[in-house]
Design an enzyme around this catalytic site. Structure first.
Site, PDB file in Angstrom:
ATOM      1  N   LYS A   1      39.511  54.141 -26.516  1.00 55.81           N
ATOM      2  CA  LYS A   1      39.261  53.629 -27.870  1.00 55.81           C
ATOM      3  C   LYS A   1      40.293  54.126 -28.864  1.00 55.81           C
ATOM      4  O   LYS A   1      40.981  55.109 -28.639  1.00 55.81           O
ATOM      5  CB  LYS A   1      37.821  53.950 -28.275  1.00 55.81           C
ATOM      6  CG  LYS A   1      36.862  53.057 -27.470  1.00 55.81           C
ATOM      7  CD  LYS A   1      35.548  52.801 -28.088  1.00 55.81           C
ATOM      8  CE  LYS A   1      34.844  51.708 -27.261  1.00 55.81           C
ATOM      9  NZ  LYS A   1      33.413  51.848 -27.257  1.00 55.81           N
TER      10      LYS A   1
ATOM     11  N   ARG B   1      31.135  55.121 -19.707  1.00 58.94           N
ATOM     12  CA  ARG B   1      31.661  53.780 -19.414  1.00 58.94           C
ATOM     13  C   ARG B   1      33.178  53.866 -19.549  1.00 58.94           C
ATOM     14  O   ARG B   1      33.684  54.110 -20.648  1.00 58.94           O
ATOM     15  CB  ARG B   1      31.065  52.791 -20.423  1.00 58.94           C
ATOM     16  CG  ARG B   1      31.555  51.358 -20.279  1.00 58.94           C
ATOM     17  CD  ARG B   1      30.951  50.494 -21.396  1.00 58.94           C
ATOM     18  NE  ARG B   1      31.382  49.116 -21.277  1.00 58.94           N
ATOM     19  CZ  ARG B   1      32.543  48.653 -21.719  1.00 58.94           C
ATOM     20  NH1 ARG B   1      33.395  49.454 -22.323  1.00 58.94           N
ATOM     21  NH2 ARG B   1      32.851  47.374 -21.570  1.00 58.94           N
TER      22      ARG B   1
HETATM   23  N1  PMM Z   1      32.409  49.450 -25.768  1.00 56.57           N
HETATM   24  C1  PMM Z   1      32.965  48.256 -25.516  1.00 56.57           C
HETATM   25  C2  PMM Z   1      32.256  47.254 -24.846  1.00 56.57           C
HETATM   26  N2  PMM Z   1      31.005  47.485 -24.400  1.00 56.57           N
HETATM   27  N3  PMM Z   1      29.167  48.932 -24.166  1.00 56.57           N
HETATM   28  C3  PMM Z   1      28.595  50.103 -24.401  1.00 56.57           C
HETATM   29  N4  PMM Z   1      27.336  50.345 -23.965  1.00 56.57           N
HETATM   30  N5  PMM Z   1      29.229  51.108 -25.076  1.00 56.57           N
HETATM   31  C4  PMM Z   1      30.491  50.951 -25.562  1.00 56.57           C
HETATM   32  O1  PMM Z   1      31.022  51.886 -26.190  1.00 56.57           O
HETATM   33  C5  PMM Z   1      31.144  49.697 -25.328  1.00 56.57           C
HETATM   34  C6  PMM Z   1      30.428  48.695 -24.615  1.00 56.57           C
HETATM   35  C7  PMM Z   1      34.361  47.970 -25.996  1.00 56.57           C
HETATM   36  O2  PMM Z   1      35.315  48.326 -25.044  1.00 56.57           O
HETATM   37  P1  PMM Z   1      36.083  47.257 -24.096  1.00 56.57           P
HETATM   38  O3  PMM Z   1      36.501  46.119 -24.957  1.00 56.57           O
HETATM   39  O4  PMM Z   1      37.217  47.947 -23.500  1.00 56.57           O
HETATM   40  O5  PMM Z   1      35.135  46.833 -23.027  1.00 56.57           O
END
Ligand code: PMM
Length: 316
Positions: free
Chosen positions: A227, A267
């Site tokens: 992030k 994650r």
């Molecule tokens: N961050 C992203 C997408 N989905 N889900 C959860 N539970 N927690 C998060 O912090 C989260 C998520 C954004 O990241 P990406 O675009 O790389 O998937």
């Protein structure tokens, strides 16, 4: 140290029996995610990527078809379904535990029919009023993330009195609403929603005080991977923020810190370093616990072997 309520989640015992933080590998079937946009947009590429993440040590796979990066334009439901369903079906058919990353009840429902076991909703059920019913009816695990609006407006909603207490209270309200709508509290996992309506500085207190969120009595998932606040932390002359793929070592460091605080899961995009980190923390904590148990009453010697430690496949 793992939160005791984790074992109550409706997941295979191969996962609930593990006495360590779990690693959720990200499979973004999107052309525009901030971290890996477009790399695995075709179903075959996404499925192959899921296999790679499993081989790297992922415990679960999180399949998403809609980017949530700030400013992202929403895809329609038909397109989201077209992206995620074949990938979920193929990965679940291999026995992998699959999560669907969606804010839409209909997508969650179809994904569960296709074999997903977890619904990961970055809106915590707020974006779609039908979500709670789908979750209640299915009995699936539901990850409720802290959220203050879709990607186009979330940056405008990033005002807090005390970010840690505000996030805790807003998630507690989500738990009340979801349970009120018929969801079993044992289905729920909470997530502080790093980077979602949170400028850089607000993410660190959340990370450093996971116990405040854990005080609600539910397992906690953390999504810090790649992030932007890490990109700024690692800035060097002329490069601020550093690009997402240069944030993986810092992500693994945060995995270690979250695991040490008893996070249920992290994650992540780059699975191997975090899969190693959670095993290091588990072993470290076993040794500390066994020393405390054996030396506390008598001040006696350390035992020769670790009693009851969860030993996984790799030789020690
Ligand atoms: N961050 C992203 C997408 N989905 N889900 C959860 N539970 N927690 C998060 O912090 C989260 C998520 C954004 O990241 P990406 O675009 O790389 O998937």
């Amino acid at each position: 140290m793992l939160h005791p309520t984790s074992s109550r989640l409706p997941l295979p015992s191969s996962l609930t029996a593990l006495e360590r933080t779990l690693v959720l590998g990200v499979v973004n079937v999107t052309p525009d995610s901030f971290s890996d946009g477009g790399e695995w947009f075709e179903p075959d590429a996404a499925i192959a990527h899921g296999y790679e993440l499993l081989a790297d040590g992922a415990d679960l796979l999180d399949v998403g078809g809609e980017s949530t990066r700030p400013g992202a334009v929403r895809v329609d439901e038909t397109e989201e379904l077209r992206r995620v369903l074949p990938v979920i079906e193929a990965l679940a058919a291999t026995g992998a535990t699959v999560s669907v990353d969606t804010t839409r009840a209909r997508v969650a429902e179809r994904a569960l029919e296709a074999g997903a076991r977890v619904v990961n909703d970055v809106s915590g059920g707020l974006a779609d009023p039908a979500m709670a019913q789908v979750v209640a009816d299915s009995g699936a695990v539901f990850v409720a993330m802290h959220w203050r609006g879709h990607a186009d407006v979330m940056d405008a909603n990033a005002r807090y009195d005390d970010v840690v207490l505000d996030v805790r209270d807003e998630l507690a309200a989500r738990v009340d609403a979801l349970v009120g709508a018929g969801v079993d509290v044992r289905q729920l996992v909470l997530d502080p929603g790093l980077g979602f309506a949170k400028p850089g500085v607000d993410n660190w207190p959340l990370l450093a005080n996971l116990d405040v969120l854990q005080s609600l009595g539910l397992p906690v998932l953390v999504g810090a991977s790649r992030k932007r606040f890490l990109g700024h932390l690692l800035a060097r002359p002329g490069v601020d923020p550093v690009p997402p793929t240069e944030r993986d070592a810092a992500t693994a460091a945060l995995t270690t810190l979250c695991a040490a605080q008893g996070a249920w899961a992290v994650r992540v995009h780059d699975v191997r370093p975090s899969a190693d980190a959670v095993r290091v923390v588990a072993r470290w904590q076993d040794v500390r616990a066994s020393r405390a148990a054996f030396s506390a009453p008598t001040g006696g010697a350390l035992p020769g072997a670790l009693p009851g430690a969860q030993q996984e496949g790799r030789p020690s």
